[in-house]
Design an enzyme around this catalytic site. Structure first.
Site, PDB file in Angstrom:
ATOM      1  N   GLU A 156      25.772  13.505  25.642  1.00 41.56           N
ATOM      2  CA  GLU A 156      26.621  14.453  26.444  1.00 41.56           C
ATOM      3  C   GLU A 156      27.959  14.943  25.918  1.00 41.56           C
ATOM      4  O   GLU A 156      28.583  14.267  25.968  1.00 41.56           O
ATOM      5  CB  GLU A 156      26.622  13.921  27.966  1.00 41.56           C
ATOM      6  CG  GLU A 156      27.303  14.816  29.039  1.00 41.56           C
ATOM      7  CD  GLU A 156      27.312  14.267  30.343  1.00 41.56           C
ATOM      8  OE1 GLU A 156      27.432  12.887  30.564  1.00 41.56           O
ATOM      9  OE2 GLU A 156      27.349  14.853  31.310  1.00 41.56           O
ATOM     10  N   HIS A 196      31.717  19.885  32.541  1.00 41.25           N
ATOM     11  CA  HIS A 196      32.440  19.792  31.033  1.00 41.25           C
ATOM     12  C   HIS A 196      32.366  21.196  30.323  1.00 41.25           C
ATOM     13  O   HIS A 196      33.400  21.508  29.818  1.00 41.25           O
ATOM     14  CB  HIS A 196      31.621  18.872  30.400  1.00 41.25           C
ATOM     15  CG  HIS A 196      32.026  17.492  30.910  1.00 41.25           C
ATOM     16  ND1 HIS A 196      33.077  16.921  31.441  1.00 41.25           N
ATOM     17  CD2 HIS A 196      30.648  16.798  31.424  1.00 41.25           C
ATOM     18  CE1 HIS A 196      32.649  15.734  31.835  1.00 41.25           C
ATOM     19  NE2 HIS A 196      31.467  15.553  31.965  1.00 41.25           N
ATOM     20  N   GLU A 254      25.108  16.344  39.382  1.00 43.62           N
ATOM     21  CA  GLU A 254      26.326  15.248  39.137  1.00 43.62           C
ATOM     22  C   GLU A 254      27.657  15.810  39.618  1.00 43.62           C
ATOM     23  O   GLU A 254      28.188  16.392  38.966  1.00 43.62           O
ATOM     24  CB  GLU A 254      26.385  14.590  37.785  1.00 43.62           C
ATOM     25  CG  GLU A 254      27.295  13.756  37.844  1.00 43.62           C
ATOM     26  CD  GLU A 254      27.632  13.378  36.275  1.00 43.62           C
ATOM     27  OE1 GLU A 254      27.441  12.240  35.792  1.00 43.62           O
ATOM     28  OE2 GLU A 254      28.006  14.412  35.301  1.00 43.62           O
TER      29      GLU A 254
HETATM   30  C1  LER Z   1      28.792  11.454  32.771  1.00 52.89           C
HETATM   31  O1  LER Z   1      27.574  12.322  33.089  1.00 52.89           O
HETATM   32  C2  LER Z   1      29.962  12.706  32.883  1.00 52.89           C
HETATM   33  O2  LER Z   1      29.555  13.759  33.215  1.00 52.89           O
HETATM   34  C3  LER Z   1      31.355  12.249  32.812  1.00 52.89           C
HETATM   35  O3  LER Z   1      32.189  12.893  33.339  1.00 52.89           O
HETATM   36  C4  LER Z   1      31.425  10.856  32.646  1.00 52.89           C
HETATM   37  O4  LER Z   1      32.722  10.689  32.775  1.00 52.89           O
HETATM   38 MN    MN Z   2      27.643  14.692  33.486  1.00 49.38          MN
END
Ligand code: LER
Ligand code: MN
Length: 278
Positions: A156, A196, A254
Site C-alpha cells: 500500500e 493517501h 477504511e
Molecule cells: C493502512 O491501510 C493505512 O492506510 C495507513 O494510513 C496506515 O497508517
Molecule cells: Mn489504507
C-alpha cells in the site's frame, strides 16, 4: 462491485477504523449493514479465535478478504526495513502468524506501515536502496512461507506524513519491476487508498487508470478521511475508471469513525452504492 469494511480485532490507537473491539459483534453488524466482506486488522495472531470467526463468517455469508499488519509496526515498531536484523526477523515472524490465519480464509496480506521508514535525510537514495533490498528479502521469505496456499500480498502506498518509503503507486510499481526476477509478481499487487492518493498522486483518477493491471485491492475514504461523500474526492469518476477496467477486487472502507462509527459505516456504503448502478 464488492464492498468490505475494516475491523480491528483488538482495541487500537490507529484512528481510521470504524469498528474495533468486539469482533463477533462487529462482523454481525457489517453483515446487517449490507457489506460483502471484512478486512481484519490483527496485532497478535495467538489470540485470534480462528474456528469461531470462520463459523461466524460462513453463517453471515461474508468473506475475510484481507488481513492488515500495520499494528505490528504501529504498536510495537517491528518492520521490514529496519537496519537491525532482529527487528526485521521479529516483524517477519509476526507476519507469518498473520499468514497462518490468512490460510484459513484465502485472505491477502497487507503490507502497509510494516515496511517501516527511513530515519535519516542523509544519503537518502542510498538508504532507500538498502531499505528496498531488506523489504525484498522479507517479502521473499513470506512468499515462500505461503507458497503452498498461494497467499497474495498487497503493498500500500502511504502518504509522506506516515512513511518515506513508497508514497505513490508508481514507486511501488517500480520496486516490483526492479525485483521481478526474485519476487513472484503474480502474488503481489498494489493496494490503492484514496486518502493517501489524494495527498500524493498527481491525478487520482489517472493513477487508477495507469496502474489498473496491478491494483488488486482498494481502500476508500474521502479527502479528510471521513466517509466518501464528506470530502471532495470525485468517487463517481473513480468508480467509472474501475468499471471501465473491469476491477474485480473489493473496495474496503477504511475511514475515521465520524460523525460516529455506525453512521460512517452506513453512509459510506449508501453513498458509494448510489454511484455503482450500471
Ligand atoms: C493502512 O491501510 C493505512 O492506510 C495507513 O494510513 C496506515 O497508517
Ligand atoms: Mn489504507
Amino acid at each position: 462491485m464488492k464492498y468490505s469494511i475494516v475491523i480491528s480485532v483488538s482495541k487500537t490507537k490507529f484512528g481510521p477504523v470504524v469498528f474495533k473491539g468486539n469482533l463477533n459483534e462487529n462482523i454481525i453488524k457489517a453483515s446487517r449493514m449490507g457489506y460483502d466482506g471484512v478486512e481484519l486488522a490483527v496485532r497478535k495472531s495467538e489470540s485470534f479465535k480462528i474456528d469461531e470467526v470462520k463459523k461466524l463468517i460462513k453463517k453471515h455469508n461474508l468473506e475475510v478478504l484481507s488481513l492488515g499488519t500495520g499494528q505490528i509496526y504501529g504498536e510495537e515498531g517491528l518492520n521490514f526495513s529496519d537496519p537491525n536484523k532482529s527487528i526485521r526477523d521479529k516483524a517477519v515472524e509476526r507476519t507469518k502468524g498473520i499468514i497462518d490465519i490468512a490460510k484459513h480464509f484465502n485472505a491477502s496480506i497487507i503490507i502497509g506501515l510494516i515496511r517501516g521508514k527511513i530515519n535519516t535525510q542523509e544519503n537518502f537514495d542510498e538508504e532507500l536502496n538498502k531499505a528496498e533490498e531488506r523489504i525484498r528479502q522479507c517479502l521473499e521469505e513470506l512468499l515462500s512461507y505461503s507458497e503452498k496456499e498461494s497467499i497474495n500480498f498487497l503493498i500500500e502506498p502511504i502518504n509522506r506524513y506516515e512513511t518515506n518509503i513508497f508514497n505513490r503507486l508508481d514507486e511501488v510499481n517500480n520496486f516490483l519491476l526492479k525485483f521481478r526476477e526474485k519476487l513472484d509478481l503474480d502474488r503481489i499487487g498494489i493496494l490503492a487508498d484514496t486518502f493517501h492518493m489524494n495527498i500524493e498522486e498527481p491525478i487520482i483518477y489517472k493513477s487508477f487508470e495507469n496502474f489498473s493491471n496491478v491494483i488488486k485491492h482498494i481502500h476508500f475514504a474521502d479527502s479528510n478521511r471521513w466517509p466518501p461523500g464528506y470530502g471532495h474526492i470525485d468517487f463517481k469518476k473513480i468508480i467509472q475508471v474501475l468499471k471501465k477496467n473491469r476491477y474485480k477486487g473489493f473496495i474496503s472502507f477504511e475511514m475515521l469513525p465520524l460523525p460516529d462509527s455506525d453512521t460512517a459505516a452506513k453512509d459510506a456504503l449508501e453513498f458509494i452504492k448510489k454511484l455503482d448502478f450500471w
